[in-house]
Design a protein around this motif. Structure first.
Motif, PDB file in Angstrom:
ATOM      1  N   THR A 280      58.340  51.431  19.456  1.00  0.00           N
ATOM      2  CA  THR A 280      58.884  52.726  19.864  1.00  0.00           C
ATOM      3  C   THR A 280      60.231  52.580  20.566  1.00  0.00           C
ATOM      4  OG1 THR A 280      57.621  52.595  21.934  1.00  0.00           O
ATOM      5  CG2 THR A 280      56.593  53.759  20.079  1.00  0.00           C
ATOM      6  N   SER A 281      60.547  51.361  20.990  1.00  0.00           N
ATOM      7  CA  SER A 281      61.805  51.094  21.685  1.00  0.00           C
ATOM      8  C   SER A 281      62.620  50.082  20.904  1.00  0.00           C
ATOM      9  CB  SER A 281      61.525  50.558  23.099  1.00  0.00           C
ATOM     10  OG  SER A 281      62.644  49.884  23.621  1.00  0.00           O
ATOM     11  N   GLU A 282      63.897  50.433  20.636  1.00  0.00           N
ATOM     12  CA  GLU A 282      64.785  49.495  19.959  1.00  0.00           C
ATOM     13  C   GLU A 282      64.989  48.239  20.790  1.00  0.00           C
ATOM     14  OE1 GLU A 282      69.439  49.410  18.542  1.00  0.00           O
ATOM     15  OE2 GLU A 282      68.339  51.305  18.379  1.00  0.00           O
ATOM     16  N   PHE A 283      65.027  48.411  22.115  1.00  0.00           N
ATOM     17  CA  PHE A 283      65.210  47.267  23.004  1.00  0.00           C
ATOM     18  C   PHE A 283      64.017  46.319  22.918  1.00  0.00           C
ATOM     19  CE2 PHE A 283      64.381  45.317  27.169  1.00  0.00           C
ATOM     20  CZ  PHE A 283      65.526  44.537  27.297  1.00  0.00           C
ATOM     21  N   ALA A 284      62.807  46.884  22.937  1.00  0.00           N
ATOM     22  CA  ALA A 284      61.602  46.046  22.852  1.00  0.00           C
ATOM     23  C   ALA A 284      61.553  45.310  21.519  1.00  0.00           C
ATOM     24  CB  ALA A 284      60.355  46.905  23.028  1.00  0.00           C
ATOM     25  N   PHE A 285      61.955  46.003  20.459  1.00  0.00           N
ATOM     26  CA  PHE A 285      61.983  45.354  19.151  1.00  0.00           C
ATOM     27  C   PHE A 285      62.987  44.209  19.137  1.00  0.00           C
ATOM     28  CE2 PHE A 285      64.487  45.163  15.174  1.00  0.00           C
ATOM     29  CZ  PHE A 285      63.568  44.490  14.396  1.00  0.00           C
ATOM     30  N   ALA A 286      64.201  44.449  19.640  1.00  0.00           N
ATOM     31  CA  ALA A 286      65.248  43.416  19.627  1.00  0.00           C
ATOM     32  C   ALA A 286      64.808  42.193  20.415  1.00  0.00           C
ATOM     33  CB  ALA A 286      66.550  43.981  20.182  1.00  0.00           C
ATOM     34  N   ARG A 287      64.135  42.434  21.525  1.00  0.00           N
ATOM     35  CA  ARG A 287      63.669  41.320  22.349  1.00  0.00           C
ATOM     36  C   ARG A 287      62.599  40.512  21.615  1.00  0.00           C
ATOM     37  NH1 ARG A 287      61.412  43.036  28.065  1.00  0.00           N
ATOM     38  NH2 ARG A 287      59.903  44.030  26.670  1.00  0.00           N
ATOM     39  N   ALA A 288      61.657  41.218  20.963  1.00  0.00           N
ATOM     40  CA  ALA A 288      60.601  40.530  20.216  1.00  0.00           C
ATOM     41  C   ALA A 288      61.187  39.786  19.019  1.00  0.00           C
ATOM     42  CB  ALA A 288      59.557  41.536  19.740  1.00  0.00           C
ATOM     43  N   PHE A 289      62.152  40.397  18.352  1.00  0.00           N
ATOM     44  CA  PHE A 289      62.763  39.767  17.182  1.00  0.00           C
ATOM     45  C   PHE A 289      63.501  38.491  17.577  1.00  0.00           C
ATOM     46  CE2 PHE A 289      65.777  39.040  13.800  1.00  0.00           C
ATOM     47  CZ  PHE A 289      65.091  39.412  12.652  1.00  0.00           C
ATOM     48  N   LYS A 290      64.257  38.558  18.662  1.00  0.00           N
ATOM     49  CA  LYS A 290      64.993  37.367  19.110  1.00  0.00           C
ATOM     50  C   LYS A 290      64.037  36.257  19.516  1.00  0.00           C
ATOM     51  CE  LYS A 290      68.624  35.749  22.223  1.00  0.00           C
ATOM     52  NZ  LYS A 290      69.602  36.122  23.267  1.00  0.00           N
ATOM     53  N   ARG A 291      62.939  36.629  20.155  1.00  0.00           N
ATOM     54  CA  ARG A 291      61.949  35.623  20.551  1.00  0.00           C
ATOM     55  C   ARG A 291      61.339  34.965  19.316  1.00  0.00           C
ATOM     56  NH1 ARG A 291      59.504  38.612  23.934  1.00  0.00           N
ATOM     57  NH2 ARG A 291      57.913  39.455  22.529  1.00  0.00           N
ATOM     58  N   HIS A 292      61.177  35.718  18.250  1.00  0.00           N
ATOM     59  CA  HIS A 292      60.539  35.205  17.033  1.00  0.00           C
ATOM     60  C   HIS A 292      61.496  34.375  16.186  1.00  0.00           C
ATOM     61  CE1 HIS A 292      57.096  35.444  14.263  1.00  0.00           C
ATOM     62  NE2 HIS A 292      57.980  35.472  13.293  1.00  0.00           N
ATOM     63  N   PHE A 293      62.731  34.852  16.004  1.00  0.00           N
ATOM     64  CA  PHE A 293      63.680  34.205  15.098  1.00  0.00           C
ATOM     65  C   PHE A 293      64.787  33.423  15.797  1.00  0.00           C
ATOM     66  CE2 PHE A 293      61.920  37.406  12.217  1.00  0.00           C
ATOM     67  CZ  PHE A 293      61.719  36.662  11.083  1.00  0.00           C
ATOM     68  N   ALA A 295      67.409  34.722  17.211  1.00  0.00           N
ATOM     69  CA  ALA A 295      68.681  35.446  17.122  1.00  0.00           C
ATOM     70  C   ALA A 295      68.380  36.938  17.177  1.00  0.00           C
ATOM     71  CB  ALA A 295      69.419  35.106  15.828  1.00  0.00           C
ATOM     72  N   PRO A 296      69.257  37.752  17.767  1.00  0.00           N
ATOM     73  CA  PRO A 296      69.037  39.202  17.784  1.00  0.00           C
ATOM     74  C   PRO A 296      69.149  39.782  16.383  1.00  0.00           C
ATOM     75  CG  PRO A 296      71.173  38.652  18.734  1.00  0.00           C
ATOM     76  CD  PRO A 296      70.468  37.357  18.516  1.00  0.00           C
ATOM     77  N   PRO A 297      68.576  40.968  16.153  1.00  0.00           N
ATOM     78  CA  PRO A 297      68.551  41.540  14.799  1.00  0.00           C
ATOM     79  C   PRO A 297      69.924  41.674  14.150  1.00  0.00           C
ATOM     80  CG  PRO A 297      67.120  42.787  16.267  1.00  0.00           C
ATOM     81  CD  PRO A 297      67.849  41.814  17.121  1.00  0.00           C
ATOM     82  N   GLY A 298      70.926  42.128  14.891  1.00  0.00           N
ATOM     83  CA  GLY A 298      72.262  42.301  14.315  1.00  0.00           C
ATOM     84  C   GLY A 298      72.856  40.994  13.838  1.00  0.00           C
ATOM     85  N   ALA A 299      72.725  39.949  14.662  1.00  0.00           N
ATOM     86  CA  ALA A 299      73.258  38.636  14.277  1.00  0.00           C
ATOM     87  C   ALA A 299      72.496  38.080  13.077  1.00  0.00           C
ATOM     88  CB  ALA A 299      73.182  37.672  15.453  1.00  0.00           C
ATOM     89  N   TYR A 300      71.180  38.267  13.063  1.00  0.00           N
ATOM     90  CA  TYR A 300      70.365  37.807  11.930  1.00  0.00           C
ATOM     91  C   TYR A 300      70.837  38.473  10.642  1.00  0.00           C
ATOM     92  CZ  TYR A 300      66.217  37.112   8.979  1.00  0.00           C
ATOM     93  OH  TYR A 300      65.362  36.779   7.950  1.00  0.00           O
ATOM     94  N   ARG A 301      71.058  39.794  10.699  1.00  0.00           N
ATOM     95  CA  ARG A 301      71.514  40.517   9.508  1.00  0.00           C
ATOM     96  C   ARG A 301      72.846  39.987   9.009  1.00  0.00           C
ATOM     97  NH1 ARG A 301      71.363  46.851   9.836  1.00  0.00           N
ATOM     98  NH2 ARG A 301      69.606  46.713   8.361  1.00  0.00           N
ATOM     99  N   ARG A 302      73.789  39.780   9.911  1.00  0.00           N
ATOM    100  CA  ARG A 302      75.115  39.298   9.508  1.00  0.00           C
ATOM    101  C   ARG A 302      75.027  37.903   8.906  1.00  0.00           C
ATOM    102  NH1 ARG A 302      76.367  41.846  14.406  1.00  0.00           N
ATOM    103  NH2 ARG A 302      76.264  39.859  15.538  1.00  0.00           N
ATOM    104  N   GLU A 303      74.259  37.011   9.530  1.00  0.00           N
ATOM    105  CA  GLU A 303      74.150  35.639   9.042  1.00  0.00           C
ATOM    106  C   GLU A 303      73.516  35.592   7.658  1.00  0.00           C
ATOM    107  OE1 GLU A 303      71.885  33.693  12.004  1.00  0.00           O
ATOM    108  OE2 GLU A 303      73.491  33.704  13.521  1.00  0.00           O
ATOM    109  N   ARG A 304      72.471  36.390   7.442  1.00  0.00           N
ATOM    110  CA  ARG A 304      71.786  36.366   6.147  1.00  0.00           C
ATOM    111  C   ARG A 304      72.652  36.967   5.044  1.00  0.00           C
ATOM    112  NH1 ARG A 304      69.729  33.833   9.255  1.00  0.00           N
ATOM    113  NH2 ARG A 304      67.590  33.070   9.371  1.00  0.00           N
ATOM    114  N   ARG A 305      73.434  37.946   5.356  1.00  0.00           N
ATOM    115  CA  ARG A 305      74.289  38.540   4.334  1.00  0.00           C
ATOM    116  C   ARG A 305      75.444  37.612   3.971  1.00  0.00           C
ATOM    117  NH1 ARG A 305      74.342  45.099   5.409  1.00  0.00           N
ATOM    118  NH2 ARG A 305      72.140  45.370   4.860  1.00  0.00           N
ATOM    119  N   VAL A 306      75.952  36.898   4.938  1.00  0.00           N
ATOM    120  CA  VAL A 306      76.989  35.914   4.641  1.00  0.00           C
ATOM    121  C   VAL A 306      76.419  34.811   3.764  1.00  0.00           C
ATOM    122  CG1 VAL A 306      78.430  34.104   5.635  1.00  0.00           C
ATOM    123  CG2 VAL A 306      78.405  36.359   6.672  1.00  0.00           C
ATOM    124  N   ALA A 307      75.200  34.350   4.103  1.00  0.00           N
ATOM    125  CA  ALA A 307      74.563  33.274   3.333  1.00  0.00           C
ATOM    126  C   ALA A 307      74.257  33.692   1.908  1.00  0.00           C
ATOM    127  CB  ALA A 307      73.295  32.819   4.034  1.00  0.00           C
TER     128      ALA A 307
END
Length: 311
Positions: A280-293, A295-307
């Motif tokens: 329900t919170s973008e902040f909570a999601f970003a924190r969970a995503f960074k803990r899992h991967f 990298a924060p969601p925005g950086a993950y998206r940019r890196e994968r699209r470049v790759a």
């Protein structure tokens, strides 16, 4: 969509690729590591798979091998043959189909060599539970669906026609499903464990299906246990024993997998991705995503699209 198909779709990071390899003895090919899994089908001739750190595996016509982590390995006509780097020619830059020729003028072998590009940053239990190498020997009446897919794939690669790129992509995806099905079917029941056994567990499978059908739902151990007809404590124990991780840990793993796919493949906003993943919170999601991967969601998206961008 069923759970196995759903999981494979979420883990893909790009189109699979496939190469028709023609070799003449003496010959050897060295395959470099890939971000995903690899497979080989022996169409004609005999050869030896040399996995790094593993025992040689003799292969004959119709044999299929699957390497779950795409680690470097070699295939040769004989162990003593010197391998060369696998550098195939593509039909064109956008095509998943390629060709490769190697060797001298001796006995002929033909292989179909392919790669599945999968998200291996945080492997799903589907991949983690598989052995490093799956060898499915050919034999009369064995794996008829797999054999049919192999025959169709070989035909398309040998004589490409208009639309072959799409047909080959679909067939290679289908081949992966049949490889996994065939391996699961041959595994003795007493050796079936982990995520594979969960798919057929009468108590755990309904809970897995609920998670996959509606990952954004605010599931609790108690509500998932209700799908299994078990108490909270009994369900938690059984789920952890069968799947290999607690139910809410698996829920997070799956939510992160579908969020990562949305980031790679769509232009959805982070708030939409968060909501789709049950946050329900973008902040909570970003924190969970960074803990899992890592990298924060925005950086993950940019890196994968470049790759994924074509060279």
């Amino acid at each position: 969509m069923d759970i196995l198909s759903d999981t494979l779709a979420a883990l893909r990071t790009g189109r699979p690729s496939v190469v028709r390899t023609e070799a003449r003895a003496p010959w050897g090919v060295r395959f470099q590591p890939i971000a995903g899994a690899g497979f080989h089908v022996v169409v004609e001739g005999r050869c030896v798979l040399l996995p790094i750190g593993g025992d040689p595996i003799e292969l004959g016509p119709g044999d299929v091998v699957f390497l779950r982590r795409g680690t470097d390995h070699a295939i040769c006509d004989a162990i003593a043959s010197e391998p060369v780097a696998f550098v195939p020619d593509r039909v064109d830059r956008s095509s998943p189909i390629g060709s490769f020729a190697v060797g001298d003028g001796g006995a002929r072998s033909v292989l179909v060599c392919g790669a599945y590009h999968l998200d291996i940053d945080r492997p799903h239990p589907l991949l983690g539970d598989l052995p490093e190498v799956i060898h499915l020997p050919a034999g009369p009446g064995r794996h008829p669906a797999l054999r049919s897919a192999v025959d169709q794939l070989c035909g398309e690669i040998h004589r490409p026609e208009p639309g072959s790129d799409s047909v080959v992509t679909a067939l290679v995806d289908l081949l992966l499903l049949y490889i996994l099905r065939s391996w699961y079917a041959e595994l003795p029941r007493e050796q079936t464990q982990g995520w594979a056994s969960a798919l057929n567990d009468p108590l755990i499978a309904p809970a897995l299906k609920a998670i996959h059908d509606d990952p954004a739902h605010p599931w609790t151990v108690e509500s998932l246990g209700g799908r299994a007809g078990l108490s909270r404590a009994a369900f938690a124990r059984r789920f952890t024993a069968v799947v290999g991780e607690p139910p809410l840990s698996y829920l997070t793993t799956w939510r992160m997998a579908i969020a990562a796919r949305m980031l790679r493949e769509t232009g959805a906003s982070l708030s939409d991705v968060a909501e789709n993943a049950g946050y329900t919170s973008e902040f909570a999601f970003a924190r969970a995503f960074k803990r899992h991967f890592g990298a924060p969601p925005g950086a993950y998206r940019r890196e994968r699209r470049v790759a994924a961008a074509p060279l």
